[in-house]
Design a protein around this motif. Sequence first.
Motif, PDB file in Angstrom:
ATOM      1  N   THR A 118      -5.207 -11.325   6.507  1.00 39.64           N
ATOM      2  CA  THR A 118      -5.368  -9.917   6.869  1.00 39.64           C
ATOM      3  C   THR A 118      -4.186  -9.096   6.372  1.00 39.64           C
ATOM      4  O   THR A 118      -4.367  -7.991   5.838  1.00 39.64           O
ATOM      5  N   ARG A 121      -4.464  -8.928   2.578  1.00 38.85           N
ATOM      6  CA  ARG A 121      -5.789  -8.492   2.126  1.00 38.85           C
ATOM      7  C   ARG A 121      -6.412  -9.516   1.168  1.00 38.85           C
ATOM      8  O   ARG A 121      -7.064  -9.167   0.179  1.00 38.85           O
ATOM      9  N   GLU A 124     -10.443  -9.536   0.855  1.00 37.80           N
ATOM     10  CA  GLU A 124     -10.893  -8.295   0.214  1.00 37.80           C
ATOM     11  C   GLU A 124     -10.569  -8.287  -1.276  1.00 37.80           C
ATOM     12  O   GLU A 124     -11.424  -7.974  -2.121  1.00 37.80           O
ATOM     13  N   GLU A 127     -12.533 -10.884  -3.429  1.00 39.11           N
ATOM     14  CA  GLU A 127     -13.878 -10.408  -3.732  1.00 39.11           C
ATOM     15  C   GLU A 127     -13.839  -9.309  -4.788  1.00 39.11           C
ATOM     16  O   GLU A 127     -14.732  -9.213  -5.650  1.00 39.11           O
ATOM     17  N   TRP A 128     -12.828  -8.473  -4.757  1.00 39.74           N
ATOM     18  CA  TRP A 128     -12.646  -7.398  -5.730  1.00 39.74           C
ATOM     19  C   TRP A 128     -12.468  -7.977  -7.136  1.00 39.74           C
ATOM     20  O   TRP A 128     -13.059  -7.508  -8.106  1.00 39.74           O
ATOM     21  N   HIS A 142      -3.856  -1.067  -3.128  1.00 41.60           N
ATOM     22  CA  HIS A 142      -4.229  -2.460  -2.927  1.00 41.60           C
ATOM     23  C   HIS A 142      -3.104  -3.287  -2.305  1.00 41.60           C
ATOM     24  O   HIS A 142      -3.250  -4.506  -2.161  1.00 41.60           O
ATOM     25  N   GLY A 261      -6.036  -3.517  11.275  1.00 37.40           N
ATOM     26  CA  GLY A 261      -6.942  -4.566  10.829  1.00 37.40           C
ATOM     27  C   GLY A 261      -7.152  -5.619  11.891  1.00 37.40           C
ATOM     28  O   GLY A 261      -6.513  -5.606  12.953  1.00 37.40           O
ATOM     29  N   MET A 281     -16.471  -3.685   7.226  1.00 34.20           N
ATOM     30  CA  MET A 281     -15.111  -3.143   7.273  1.00 34.20           C
ATOM     31  C   MET A 281     -14.181  -3.921   6.359  1.00 34.20           C
ATOM     32  O   MET A 281     -14.033  -5.137   6.479  1.00 34.20           O
ATOM     33  N   ARG A 282     -13.535  -3.228   5.438  1.00 37.82           N
ATOM     34  CA  ARG A 282     -12.625  -3.876   4.499  1.00 37.82           C
ATOM     35  C   ARG A 282     -11.374  -4.418   5.193  1.00 37.82           C
ATOM     36  O   ARG A 282     -10.714  -5.310   4.666  1.00 37.82           O
ATOM     37  N   ASN A 283     -11.048  -3.867   6.356  1.00 35.02           N
ATOM     38  CA  ASN A 283      -9.834  -4.292   7.061  1.00 35.02           C
ATOM     39  C   ASN A 283     -10.101  -5.400   8.082  1.00 35.02           C
ATOM     40  O   ASN A 283      -9.296  -5.640   8.983  1.00 35.02           O
TER      41      ASN A 283
END
Length: 329
Positions: A118, A121, A124, A127-128, A142, A261, A281-283
């Motif tokens: 968390t 990140r 997230e 996946e990006w 980022h 987050g 939720m991205r967080n």
Amino acid sequence: MQPVIVVYKPLPQDVLDDLRRHAQVVVCEPAPGQAREAFSVALGDALVHADGAIGASVKITPEMIARAPRLKAISTISVGVDNFDLADLTRRGIVLAHTPDVLTESTADTVFALVLSTARRVVELAEWVKAGAWQGSIGPEHYGVDVHGKTIGIVGLGRIGGALARRAALGFGMRVLYTNRHANETAERTYGATRVELSELLAQSDFVCLQVPLTPQTRHMIGAAQLRSMKRSAILINASRGAIVDEAALIAALADGTLAGAGLDVFEHEPLMADSPLLAMRNVVALPHIGSATHETRHAMAACAARNLIDALAGRLSRNIANPEVLAV
């Protein structure tokens, strides 16, 4: 005559073989696509003639127990016992055994994985990258936040909480705050942990990690008021039981920026519904309740639970008893 044992969760073959050397084993497993309610009915039927039972992840109700007059012991392949009515089992003289030690380190690993993933990140951004969005050097939009040197607040400094404190203090140089019913002198002496009230822990911590069992007293202990008292930059980690957090309040806090987050391995209702706002939720890092889910630990838990049950049915179990009061019944 050998006792009859109902197995209601798949076991490793060697553990199942060990049980069969000591008892008649009836395997009660859900059929493919079988609803939880239907499986509970089938399990209740299987318990009618059982002396013992071993399994996990199914609510064992007093109504089911009332239909099982021969039942002497249940062994859960877990440390948590919120799927049972302890008072009812104790009143009936039924031993409930659990596995509190063998999963400590693996679960603490999972908790700290949530802290790191968390803060940085990880999910997230992974996946990006997989989506082909990485076209050049990343910028502040980022960036994550540091973990080392920050303050971690651990709500419940038992076995797992203590293992988490060790990782945080010795591995990442973190300041450790904790709340607990009793002082943990070992953690204070070895990791520099400081015992504080929950309100102070919430106000000062960069990461709040929940490590308490689910009881009537801890249900929704983290609600809207508690979330508002945390730093807006703070991250909440829950790998204990989902209902310790008011999930609706958490969703609102994450959506409006009250909280930076959350790392979650547990939820109020599991499996988590596909339309849960948390998944958009991205967080939020959401895991499927994997706290102890390693090959080594799950095997050790099953073996420990089987040995607990064998010893309980033989009247010689003196460890890992969730309702020790039953010995006086």
